[in-house]
Design an enzyme around this catalytic site. Structure first.
Site, PDB file in Angstrom:
ATOM      1  N   CYS A   2      -5.526   1.641   5.704  1.00  0.00           N
ATOM      2  CA  CYS A   2      -6.002   2.249   6.942  1.00  0.00           C
ATOM      3  C   CYS A   2      -4.841   2.555   7.877  1.00  0.00           C
ATOM      4  CB  CYS A   2      -7.004   1.381   7.699  1.00  0.00           C
ATOM      5  SG  CYS A   2      -8.426   0.905   6.736  1.00  0.00           S
ATOM      6  N   ARG A  27      -1.711   5.647   3.937  1.00  0.00           N
ATOM      7  CA  ARG A  27      -2.221   4.282   4.081  1.00  0.00           C
ATOM      8  C   ARG A  27      -3.677   4.156   3.634  1.00  0.00           C
ATOM      9  NH1 ARG A  27       0.964   1.241   7.508  1.00  0.00           N
ATOM     10  NH2 ARG A  27      -0.762  -0.156   7.866  1.00  0.00           N
ATOM     11  N   TRP A  73      -9.015   3.086   4.153  1.00  0.00           N
ATOM     12  CA  TRP A  73      -8.991   2.585   2.778  1.00  0.00           C
ATOM     13  C   TRP A  73     -10.045   1.481   2.755  1.00  0.00           C
ATOM     14  CZ3 TRP A  73      -8.041  -2.074   0.215  1.00  0.00           C
ATOM     15  CH2 TRP A  73      -7.766  -1.975  -1.154  1.00  0.00           C
ATOM     16  N   ASN A  99      -7.697  -1.708  11.596  1.00  0.00           N
ATOM     17  CA  ASN A  99      -7.014  -1.860  10.303  1.00  0.00           C
ATOM     18  C   ASN A  99      -6.880  -3.351  10.053  1.00  0.00           C
ATOM     19  OD1 ASN A  99      -5.267  -1.775   8.093  1.00  0.00           O
ATOM     20  ND2 ASN A  99      -3.464  -1.580   9.377  1.00  0.00           N
ATOM     21  N   GLY A 100      -7.413  -3.828   8.922  1.00  0.00           N
ATOM     22  CA  GLY A 100      -7.320  -5.269   8.619  1.00  0.00           C
ATOM     23  C   GLY A 100      -8.639  -5.751   8.047  1.00  0.00           C
ATOM     24  N   GLU A 484       8.116  -1.070 -14.749  1.00  0.00           N
ATOM     25  CA  GLU A 484       8.052  -0.104 -13.653  1.00  0.00           C
ATOM     26  C   GLU A 484       7.610   1.281 -14.171  1.00  0.00           C
ATOM     27  OE1 GLU A 484       7.851  -0.182 -10.646  1.00  0.00           O
ATOM     28  OE2 GLU A 484       8.531   1.722  -9.852  1.00  0.00           O
ATOM     29  N   LYS A 488       4.261   3.213 -12.877  1.00  0.00           N
ATOM     30  CA  LYS A 488       4.296   4.570 -12.301  1.00  0.00           C
ATOM     31  C   LYS A 488       3.285   5.453 -13.000  1.00  0.00           C
ATOM     32  CE  LYS A 488       5.844   4.020  -9.382  1.00  0.00           C
ATOM     33  NZ  LYS A 488       6.509   2.887  -8.842  1.00  0.00           N
ATOM     34  N   GLU A 491      -0.472   4.455 -12.188  1.00  0.00           N
ATOM     35  CA  GLU A 491      -0.993   4.640 -10.836  1.00  0.00           C
ATOM     36  C   GLU A 491      -1.179   6.104 -10.455  1.00  0.00           C
ATOM     37  OE1 GLU A 491       1.207   3.057  -7.443  1.00  0.00           O
ATOM     38  OE2 GLU A 491       3.091   3.380  -8.477  1.00  0.00           O
ATOM     39  N   HIS A 507       4.577  -9.659 -31.295  1.00  0.00           N
ATOM     40  CA  HIS A 507       3.666 -10.793 -31.095  1.00  0.00           C
ATOM     41  C   HIS A 507       2.282 -10.330 -30.640  1.00  0.00           C
ATOM     42  CE1 HIS A 507       6.956 -13.563 -31.743  1.00  0.00           C
ATOM     43  NE2 HIS A 507       7.686 -12.826 -30.922  1.00  0.00           N
ATOM     44  N   LYS A 606      -0.689   3.066   0.354  1.00  0.00           N
ATOM     45  CA  LYS A 606       0.741   2.779   0.315  1.00  0.00           C
ATOM     46  C   LYS A 606       1.044   1.355   0.735  1.00  0.00           C
ATOM     47  CE  LYS A 606       5.102   3.959   0.085  1.00  0.00           C
ATOM     48  NZ  LYS A 606       5.633   4.017  -1.290  1.00  0.00           N
TER      49      LYS A 606
END
Ligand code: M6R
Length: 611
Positions: A2, A27, A73, A99-100, A484, A488, A491, A507, A606
């Site tokens: 948010c 956000r 969000w 926001n929270g 990484e 990438k 997502e 394995h 983000k």
């Protein structure tokens, strides 16, 4: 998680708020809304992106010099028009953006419903404005006092802005655990979750601290604590440039940020590394050098891509400075009752500096007496301020949700730290130290070279755009890079991908390999080179499609792989700074071929400011 924006002053609020929301859309982007005050409150909100909200507002009077806006969000309640912020009180005279997360919202809601409050949304946020309304009415007090008393009853994290149509023109904001910045202009004030909506109007900002309330009215900003203690606003000067938060001719922020890496690493090294003078210096580290020299272990805490940078740190510090390293997911560390000693140095890594899990882990480590050395990008962020000392990566604003230049900035800072410590501890000879300084200085040019040769990567992306799965395998310094690369890809393109240490493949994951499985080997000429050749053969024997990231001039792996991408040669300890670049580009181009929104991938935000 948010984004919130507010404006009070002499200009039209609406254009400032809409533009600010677009800057903060990284956000969260599942719904957006605005409240404007001009006598009455006018609320406009809509499921979808800020542009959907903008398109839905036609033919309405938007006259107002006071307003708030929110891009969401979702945490509580699905993304829809009703759950979008702002939320209003029962009488419709108060509006809030938040926001929270309010942890005790359910019990507060039940109490308020018993007192006759009617809730419209499924959100936790709406409870705050009903609580303020209730306290204002029952105590017959001012809005400012009602907000202060309400915040004493709230458990959880918040950054809020409140408007009232019942009192003189004013904007009230407060924070605990979620970021809030106030821009101070000439008789006008801007509020936002970060400085990006503010920078084009003023570079004077006040960072609100936890448990602080800002009351802005009559052209004046007053700060107080929720315990009613007056505070003096401290005005910082922002150094951010407007161009750094715009796309600058690139189609997406992610691509711009990938291409910025030669510059962002130069910025990170500037003034800190001067090889010809044998100079490598990190101010924050030198102040805490005794702590680094007197501890027998370093604990890294981070999430996501920053956690991958922490894994690179494990290799760097153990290899170069011979110090034991633990790498922790911030979210797990906190709930594991970890052993933390007073002489531990805990190193949180975070691009945003606002990640809730990392912040909570820092507070735990601090409470046990550990020294906190933060590695952050955003100056003035909560993690930077919660750390005893630290080093900024100076990558500039990273807006694409997929982290790229922050990763290489983090690894650059971590490499510098390891080199400094290695020299101080005597685990690195002066001559080797000097060689490594010179080599580190070449990294930006080497990245530039990879970026200029993106065609083979585009072709590979086009070939594999419809793959259902991907495996990424690497060893040694390239193991975190494999993780990484897989992160990438998943997502931004929504292809399932896994990263593994190459030798672990046998394995279990080897069972997945068939002619439909693309396997990306990060197989540069380093200490593990011969071993990884065997792993490539194992994949080939099972008809897997090998895509290899190799060192320039390497013929052996080239001959055995269907696809190769060459990167310049460098020292093992700096390889992640180069080998990650083709993987960033690969995921970018695959996502583009698949028609995905790379800057705003589904379900993500983000800055993850909820635990
Ligand atoms: O701001 P932080 O570095 O603390 O964020 C941590 C993760 O949320 C972040 O790296 C996330 O994994 C990225 N979207 C990955 O690209």
């Amino acid at each position: 998680m948010c984004g919130i924006v507010g404006y009070i002053g002499k200009r039209e609020a609406y254009p400032i708020i809409i533009k600010g929301l677009k800057r903060l859309e990284y956000r969260g982007y599942d719904s957006a809304g605005i409240a404007l005050l001009n006598g009455d409150l006018k609320i406009m909100k809509k499921k979808g992106k800020v542009s959907d909200l903008e398109a839905s507002i036609t033919g309405e009077s938007l006259d107002s010099t006071l307003g708030i806006g929110h891009t969401r969000w979702a945490t509580h309640g699905e993304p829809n028009d009703v759950n979008a912020h702002p939320h209003t009180s029962s009488d419709g005279k108060l509006a809030i953006i938040h926001n929270g997360i309010i942890e005790n919202y359910q019990s507060l809601k039940t109490e308020l419903e018993q007192k006759g409050h009617k809730f419209k949304s499924e959100t936790d946020s709406e409870v705050i404005i009903h609580l303020v309304e209730e306290i204002k009415k029952s105590n017959n007090c001012s809005l400012e006092e009602a907000v202060r008393l309400s915040l004493q009853e709230i458990v959880g994290a918040y950054a809020i802005c409140i408007l009232s149509s019942d009192e003189d023109k004013q904007l009230i904001a407060a924070r605990k655990g979620s970021p809030l910045v106030i821009g101070v202009g000439d008789g006008e004030f801007f509020i936002a979750s970060d400085a990006t909506p503010i920078i084009e109007y003023t570079n004077n900002v006040v960072y609100l601290d936890d448990y602080e309330i800002a009351i802005i009215k009559n052209g004046k900003l007053t700060l107080k604590s929720i315990e009613d203690v007056a505070k003096t606003p401290f005005v910082h000067t922002l150094e951010m440039e407007l161009e750094s938060i715009e796309k600058g001719g690139f189609e997406h922020f992610m691509l711009k940020e990938i291409h910025e890496q030669p510059k962002s690493i130069r910025d990170c090294l500037r003034g800190r590394l001067i090889p010809k003078d044998n100079h490598l210096f990190l101010n924050g580290m030198s102040q805490y050098m005794n702590k680094f020299l007197n501890t027998d272990r370093l604990i890294f805490i981070a999430c996501g891509t920053s956690w991958h940078a922490a894994l690179v740190a494990e290799y760097l510090f153990e290899d170069i400075a011979r110090i034991s390293v633990e790498v922790e997911y911030a979210s797990e560390f906190r709930y594991r009752n970890p052993v933390i000693r007073e002489n531990d140095v805990v190193i949180p890594i975070s691009q945003s500096g606002e990640t809730a899990d990392t912040l909570a882990a820092i507070e735990l480590a601090k409470s046990k007496g550990a020294t906190i050395f933060g590695v952050c990008n955003v100056v003035g962020s909560s993690i930077a301020r919660a750390s005893h000392a630290g080093a900024f990566i100076h990558a500039g604003p990273e807006i694409g949700v997929a982290s790229t230049k922050a990763f290489t900035g983090q690894v650059t800072v971590l490499a510098m730290m390891a080199l400094i410590l290695g020299l101080k501890k005597g685990t690195l000879s002066e001559s080797r130290y000097r060689e490594l300084l010179f080599e580190l200085d070449t990294i930006p040019d080497k990245i530039q070279k990879i970026l200029e040769n993106a065609e083979p990567i585009k072709r590979i992306a086009s070939t594999f755009q419809s793959a259902k799965n991907f495996l990424y395998l690497g060893r040694g310094y390239n193991f975190p890079v494999a993780l990484e690369g897989a992160l990438k890809l998943k997502e931004i393109s929504y292809i399932h991908a896994e990263g593994y240490p190459a030798a672990e493949m046998k394995h279990g994951p080897i069972a997945l390999i068939d002619e439909d499985m693309p396997v990306v080997f990060i197989s540069t000429k380093d200490a593990t080179y011969d071993k990884i050749i065997s792993n490539i053969q194992e994949v080939k024997a099972r008809k897997g499609k090998v895509i290899a990231i190799v060192t320039e001039g390497d013929k052996d792996i080239q001959n055995m792989s269907e696809y190769t991408v060459q990167i310049p040669k460098t020292e093992d300890c700096f390889i992640p700074l180069l080998s990650v670049i083709p993987l960033q580009l690969l995921s970018y181009y695959i996502a583009i071929y698949r028609g995905c929104n790379v800057d705003q991938p589904r379900n993500l935000a983000k800055s993850v400011t909820v635990e």
